[in-house]
Motif scaffolding. Structure first.
Motif, PDB file in Angstrom:
ATOM      1  N   UNK A   1       0.844  -1.189   0.000  1.00  0.00           N
ATOM      2  CA  UNK A   1       0.000   0.000   0.000  1.00  0.00           C
ATOM      3  C   UNK A   1       0.882   1.241   0.000  1.00  0.00           C
ATOM      4  N   UNK A   2       0.240   2.391  -0.140  1.00  0.00           N
ATOM      5  CA  UNK A   2       0.958   3.658  -0.253  1.00  0.00           C
ATOM      6  C   UNK A   2       0.228   4.727   0.544  1.00  0.00           C
ATOM      7  N   UNK A   3       1.000   5.652   1.140  1.00  0.00           N
ATOM      8  CA  UNK A   3       0.402   6.776   1.837  1.00  0.00           C
ATOM      9  C   UNK A   3       1.316   7.989   1.747  1.00  0.00           C
ATOM     10  N   UNK A   4       0.743   9.151   2.033  1.00  0.00           N
ATOM     11  CA  UNK A   4       1.529  10.374   2.106  1.00  0.00           C
ATOM     12  C   UNK A   4       2.216  10.433   3.465  1.00  0.00           C
ATOM     13  N   UNK A   5       3.495  10.761   3.467  1.00  0.00           N
ATOM     14  CA  UNK A   5       4.278  10.826   4.708  1.00  0.00           C
ATOM     15  C   UNK A   5       4.021  12.158   5.405  1.00  0.00           C
ATOM     16  N   UNK A   6       2.925  12.218   6.133  1.00  0.00           N
ATOM     17  CA  UNK A   6       2.501  13.468   6.775  1.00  0.00           C
ATOM     18  C   UNK A   6       3.515  13.963   7.793  1.00  0.00           C
ATOM     19  N   UNK A   7       4.186  13.036   8.482  1.00  0.00           N
ATOM     20  CA  UNK A   7       5.153  13.451   9.495  1.00  0.00           C
ATOM     21  C   UNK A   7       6.392  14.096   8.882  1.00  0.00           C
ATOM     22  N   UNK A   8       6.650  13.802   7.614  1.00  0.00           N
ATOM     23  CA  UNK A   8       7.794  14.399   6.924  1.00  0.00           C
ATOM     24  C   UNK A   8       7.429  15.748   6.314  1.00  0.00           C
ATOM     25  N   UNK A   9       6.238  15.856   5.711  1.00  0.00           N
ATOM     26  CA  UNK A   9       5.811  17.118   5.095  1.00  0.00           C
ATOM     27  C   UNK A   9       4.310  17.296   5.289  1.00  0.00           C
ATOM     28  N   UNK A  10       3.963  17.939   6.389  1.00  0.00           N
ATOM     29  CA  UNK A  10       2.556  18.143   6.736  1.00  0.00           C
ATOM     30  C   UNK A  10       1.838  19.006   5.696  1.00  0.00           C
ATOM     31  N   UNK A  11       2.516  20.021   5.170  1.00  0.00           N
ATOM     32  CA  UNK A  11       1.898  20.895   4.170  1.00  0.00           C
ATOM     33  C   UNK A  11       1.576  20.131   2.887  1.00  0.00           C
ATOM     34  N   UNK A  12       2.458  19.225   2.510  1.00  0.00           N
ATOM     35  CA  UNK A  12       2.189  18.429   1.310  1.00  0.00           C
ATOM     36  C   UNK A  12       0.949  17.567   1.518  1.00  0.00           C
ATOM     37  N   UNK A  13       0.816  16.971   2.701  1.00  0.00           N
ATOM     38  CA  UNK A  13      -0.356  16.135   2.994  1.00  0.00           C
ATOM     39  C   UNK A  13      -1.642  16.958   2.929  1.00  0.00           C
ATOM     40  N   UNK A  14      -1.627  18.162   3.483  1.00  0.00           N
ATOM     41  CA  UNK A  14      -2.816  19.015   3.437  1.00  0.00           C
ATOM     42  C   UNK A  14      -3.176  19.374   2.004  1.00  0.00           C
ATOM     43  N   UNK A  15      -2.162  19.671   1.207  1.00  0.00           N
ATOM     44  CA  UNK A  15      -2.404  20.031  -0.183  1.00  0.00           C
ATOM     45  C   UNK A  15      -2.889  18.822  -0.978  1.00  0.00           C
ATOM     46  N   UNK A  16      -2.349  17.651  -0.683  1.00  0.00           N
ATOM     47  CA  UNK A  16      -2.809  16.422  -1.322  1.00  0.00           C
ATOM     48  C   UNK A  16      -4.286  16.179  -1.022  1.00  0.00           C
ATOM     49  N   UNK A  17      -4.659  16.297   0.246  1.00  0.00           N
ATOM     50  CA  UNK A  17      -6.065  16.097   0.628  1.00  0.00           C
ATOM     51  C   UNK A  17      -6.968  17.086  -0.090  1.00  0.00           C
ATOM     52  N   UNK A  18      -6.529  18.326  -0.199  1.00  0.00           N
ATOM     53  CA  UNK A  18      -7.304  19.349  -0.892  1.00  0.00           C
ATOM     54  C   UNK A  18      -7.428  19.020  -2.376  1.00  0.00           C
ATOM     55  N   UNK A  19      -6.359  18.499  -2.953  1.00  0.00           N
ATOM     56  CA  UNK A  19      -6.375  18.124  -4.370  1.00  0.00           C
ATOM     57  C   UNK A  19      -7.390  17.012  -4.634  1.00  0.00           C
ATOM     58  N   UNK A  20      -7.411  16.017  -3.761  1.00  0.00           N
ATOM     59  CA  UNK A  20      -8.365  14.909  -3.932  1.00  0.00           C
ATOM     60  C   UNK A  20      -9.795  15.429  -3.818  1.00  0.00           C
ATOM     61  N   UNK A  21     -10.045  16.315  -2.852  1.00  0.00           N
ATOM     62  CA  UNK A  21     -11.384  16.901  -2.700  1.00  0.00           C
ATOM     63  C   UNK A  21     -11.776  17.737  -3.910  1.00  0.00           C
TER      64      UNK A  21
END
Length: 230
Positions: free
Chosen positions: A184-204
């Protein structure tokens, strides 16, 4: 994607200055180019087996390029310059089911003054931008992760994919895992929290995320299976 020439095998000594690696080869130390700007977390360990290519181009400062590192008995592709070639081959061969309807493939497609995406693919009725990210990090439980370091450039690409979606294009972010030991695959939120937030926004916002792993050998690297995104 097959390697043009047979890869050479050596032992990793160290990585330094980001783009250099020293390799023990035939009882001598050679310096090779490291075509990977990430941290390469979990890969750089003295003593790991590596495979590297040799160039005959006399204009190159370094004639060798590291291509593969063996970690925990698994091969990991580390040359990010190959990522788009692997995906381009897969697109042409219709190996990516979600994108199989597109026949026209344009690499390095300009979207705005500041942004180029890796691909613009299209058919008679649709146009689709695709941005590809290379993945090598796997910390535990057979989960691949991206990014392996803070990436402002990666965040910008997600924002621009959202903008492309707003302008009527289909937008995809494709994570290519250059290894085959992850389930499986996931965004490494602990490494780059801003990237994870932007990824979530992109999916939405309607950007579609895909993830595939690769089959790797010293002869070729090719797209393999679609991987679940957590």
């Amino acid at each position: 994607m097959k390697f043009k020439e047979r890869l050479l095998q050596g032992i990793l000594i160290k990585r330094y200055k980001r783009f250099f690696v020293d390799i023990k080869y035939q009882n001598k130390t050679i310096t090779a180019h490291c075509p990977n700007s990430g941290s390469m977390m979990g890969l750089i360990k003295e003593g790991n087996n590596v495979w590297f290519s040799e160039s005959n181009n006399p204009k190159r400062k370094l004639k060798y390029t590291i291509e593969i590192i063996k970690v925990n008995n698994k091969l990991v592709g580390v040359n990010t310059f190959l990522t788009n070639k692997i995906v381009a081959e897969a697109l042409k061969l219709k190996k990516i089911k979600k994108l199989a309807e597109f026949n026209d493939i344009k690499p390095e497609a300009k979207f705005s003054k500041q942004t180029r995406f890796d691909f613009l693919i299209s058919n008679k009725s649709k146009k689709c931008y695709v941005e590809v990210k290379n993945v090598t990090l796997a910390r535990n439980n057979q989960i691949a992760e991206f990014p392996d370091a803070v990436t402002s450039r990666g965040k910008k690409h997600l924002v621009e994919l959202i903008n492309a979606k707003k302008k009527g294009f289909q937008s995809y972010i494709l994570y290519l895992i250059q290894r085959d030991d992850c389930k499986s695959f996931k965004i490494a939120e602990d490494i780059d929290e801003d990237y994870k937030k932007t990824f979530d926004n992109a999916i939405k916002s309607g950007v579609i995320a895909l993830c595939y792993d690769c089959k790797i050998s010293s002869e070729e690297v090719k797209l393999n299976n679609q991987i679940q995104i957590i």
